[in-house]
Design a protein around this motif. Sequence first.
Motif, PDB file in Angstrom:
ATOM      1  N   LEU A   1       0.798  -1.216   0.000  1.00  0.00           N
ATOM      2  CA  LEU A   1       0.000   0.000   0.000  1.00  0.00           C
ATOM      3  C   LEU A   1       0.841   1.280   0.000  1.00  0.00           C
ATOM      4  O   LEU A   1       0.301   2.365  -0.149  1.00  0.00           O
TER       5      LEU A   1
ATOM      6  N   ARG B   1      -6.181   7.419  -4.284  1.00  0.00           N
ATOM      7  CA  ARG B   1      -5.315   6.581  -3.449  1.00  0.00           C
ATOM      8  C   ARG B   1      -5.505   6.936  -1.968  1.00  0.00           C
ATOM      9  O   ARG B   1      -5.521   6.049  -1.099  1.00  0.00           O
TER      10      ARG B   1
ATOM     11  N   ASP C   1      -8.604   5.248  -0.770  1.00  0.00           N
ATOM     12  CA  ASP C   1      -8.366   3.807  -0.614  1.00  0.00           C
ATOM     13  C   ASP C   1      -7.586   3.495   0.658  1.00  0.00           C
ATOM     14  O   ASP C   1      -7.781   2.435   1.276  1.00  0.00           O
ATOM     15  N   LEU C   2      -6.705   4.410   1.049  1.00  0.00           N
ATOM     16  CA  LEU C   2      -5.874   4.196   2.233  1.00  0.00           C
ATOM     17  C   LEU C   2      -6.598   4.557   3.521  1.00  0.00           C
ATOM     18  O   LEU C   2      -6.043   4.382   4.611  1.00  0.00           O
TER      19      LEU C   2
ATOM     20  N   PRO D   1      -1.349   3.398   4.757  1.00  0.00           N
ATOM     21  CA  PRO D   1      -2.702   3.324   5.299  1.00  0.00           C
ATOM     22  C   PRO D   1      -2.868   4.136   6.575  1.00  0.00           C
ATOM     23  O   PRO D   1      -1.916   4.338   7.326  1.00  0.00           O
TER      24      PRO D   1
ATOM     25  N   VAL E   1      -7.666  -1.817   5.691  1.00  0.00           N
ATOM     26  CA  VAL E   1      -8.302  -0.954   4.694  1.00  0.00           C
ATOM     27  C   VAL E   1      -9.658  -1.557   4.353  1.00  0.00           C
ATOM     28  O   VAL E   1      -9.872  -2.761   4.495  1.00  0.00           O
ATOM     29  N   LEU E   2     -10.557  -0.713   3.897  1.00  0.00           N
ATOM     30  CA  LEU E   2     -11.894  -1.172   3.521  1.00  0.00           C
ATOM     31  C   LEU E   2     -11.992  -1.328   2.012  1.00  0.00           C
ATOM     32  O   LEU E   2     -12.907  -0.809   1.371  1.00  0.00           O
ATOM     33  N   SER E   3     -11.031  -2.035   1.458  1.00  0.00           N
ATOM     34  CA  SER E   3     -11.054  -2.331   0.028  1.00  0.00           C
ATOM     35  C   SER E   3     -12.057  -3.455  -0.227  1.00  0.00           C
ATOM     36  O   SER E   3     -12.533  -4.123   0.696  1.00  0.00           O
ATOM     37  N   GLU E   4     -12.377  -3.661  -1.493  1.00  0.00           N
ATOM     38  CA  GLU E   4     -13.343  -4.708  -1.842  1.00  0.00           C
ATOM     39  C   GLU E   4     -12.898  -6.071  -1.352  1.00  0.00           C
ATOM     40  O   GLU E   4     -13.689  -6.845  -0.795  1.00  0.00           O
ATOM     41  N   ASP E   5     -11.604  -6.394  -1.527  1.00  0.00           N
ATOM     42  CA  ASP E   5     -11.094  -7.698  -1.114  1.00  0.00           C
ATOM     43  C   ASP E   5     -11.096  -7.861   0.406  1.00  0.00           C
ATOM     44  O   ASP E   5     -11.479  -8.915   0.931  1.00  0.00           O
ATOM     45  N   SER E   6     -10.656  -6.818   1.122  1.00  0.00           N
ATOM     46  CA  SER E   6     -10.583  -6.935   2.579  1.00  0.00           C
ATOM     47  C   SER E   6     -11.967  -6.954   3.209  1.00  0.00           C
ATOM     48  O   SER E   6     -12.190  -7.645   4.218  1.00  0.00           O
TER      49      SER E   6
ATOM     50  N   GLY F   1     -18.596  -0.615   3.447  1.00  0.00           N
ATOM     51  CA  GLY F   1     -17.330   0.104   3.308  1.00  0.00           C
ATOM     52  C   GLY F   1     -17.195   1.279   4.245  1.00  0.00           C
ATOM     53  O   GLY F   1     -16.446   2.217   3.966  1.00  0.00           O
TER      54      GLY F   1
END
Length: 333
Positions: free
Chosen positions: A132, A150, A153-154, A219, A224-229, A257
């Motif tokens: 990240l 970015r 996202d962080l 971060p 992080v609250l990304s789609e994968d996490s 999210g």
Amino acid sequence: MKEPEEQNANASGGGEPILIGEVPDGAEAFLAADIALDTDRPVIFIARDDKRLARAAALLRFRLPEAELLRFPAWDCLPYDRVSPKADLVATRLATLARLLRKPKVGARRIVVTSINAFMQRVPPPDFIRKLSLSLRPGQKIGFEAVQARLVDLGFERVSTVTEPGEFAPRGGILDFFPAGRSTPVRLDFFGDEIESVKSFDPLTQRSDEAIKGVVLGPVHEFVLSEDSVERFRTEYRDTFGRVKGEDPLYESVSAGRLHAGLDQWLPLFHEQMALLPDYLAGAELVFEPEVGAAKDARLETINDFYQARKSVFEAEKKDHSYKPIAPDRLYA
């Protein structure tokens, strides 16, 4: 985690512990400094509480002013609390982890000062920080909107005026943000898609200060609250606590999210695996203060008491909105 010997400084570079007795109270930091001078390895000094951590850091700074001295504090909230640790404290933790992934300055000895509470607590794996991280410098072509995306996202929060770590504010071709590990926020001045200048600025007056060579983004939280996490959290949450049938504010917030109060207490659900501080410093010499063993036992007892209290309420209520505690060994070692 290996149990340190009580009433001794315990230095371990992968071999047998070296037990040093009759160290005068307060002199442990000077002993750690001598160990740092006598080895090519980094040193982790583990104090028994936050007060002694602060004193050890001051003594080490006095004894070795040329050393790279990093602090790694524990969260300032209770185990299984409904609140998250303070943003500036989390920023210090993340900045230290990020710095440990980069090489120290040539010839500088690297010393990390922490407490037993922080040393016991699991942290995100090194790859989480590494993947990240983003370096920004003058002359770099990256795009104003790309940096904003970015930051989101962080986990940075968009505000009108940046004053606290984890905030950012766009203004025309200027982008202000407050990254982890800095005492002052940073201002990027863009010319088209190119970063024209990188400067620090005073959060009170909002006036630009001196130019800096660059800054590293990372971060804001230890997740992080990304789609994968988010998907990993949802899966782990259901596997741990069962299918969500009704209203569950925590589960719903993360699914959307959004941050939730005290979300850090479920940190392991965001990561495929967790790490410990020494995983960021392979082969480090570990120097334990006297009575760290007793402090660790007391901490584990406190953690278990809070866990059992939360668990008993959840089992009695059996409701989706109840606090669902994760097992202590997932967050503590």
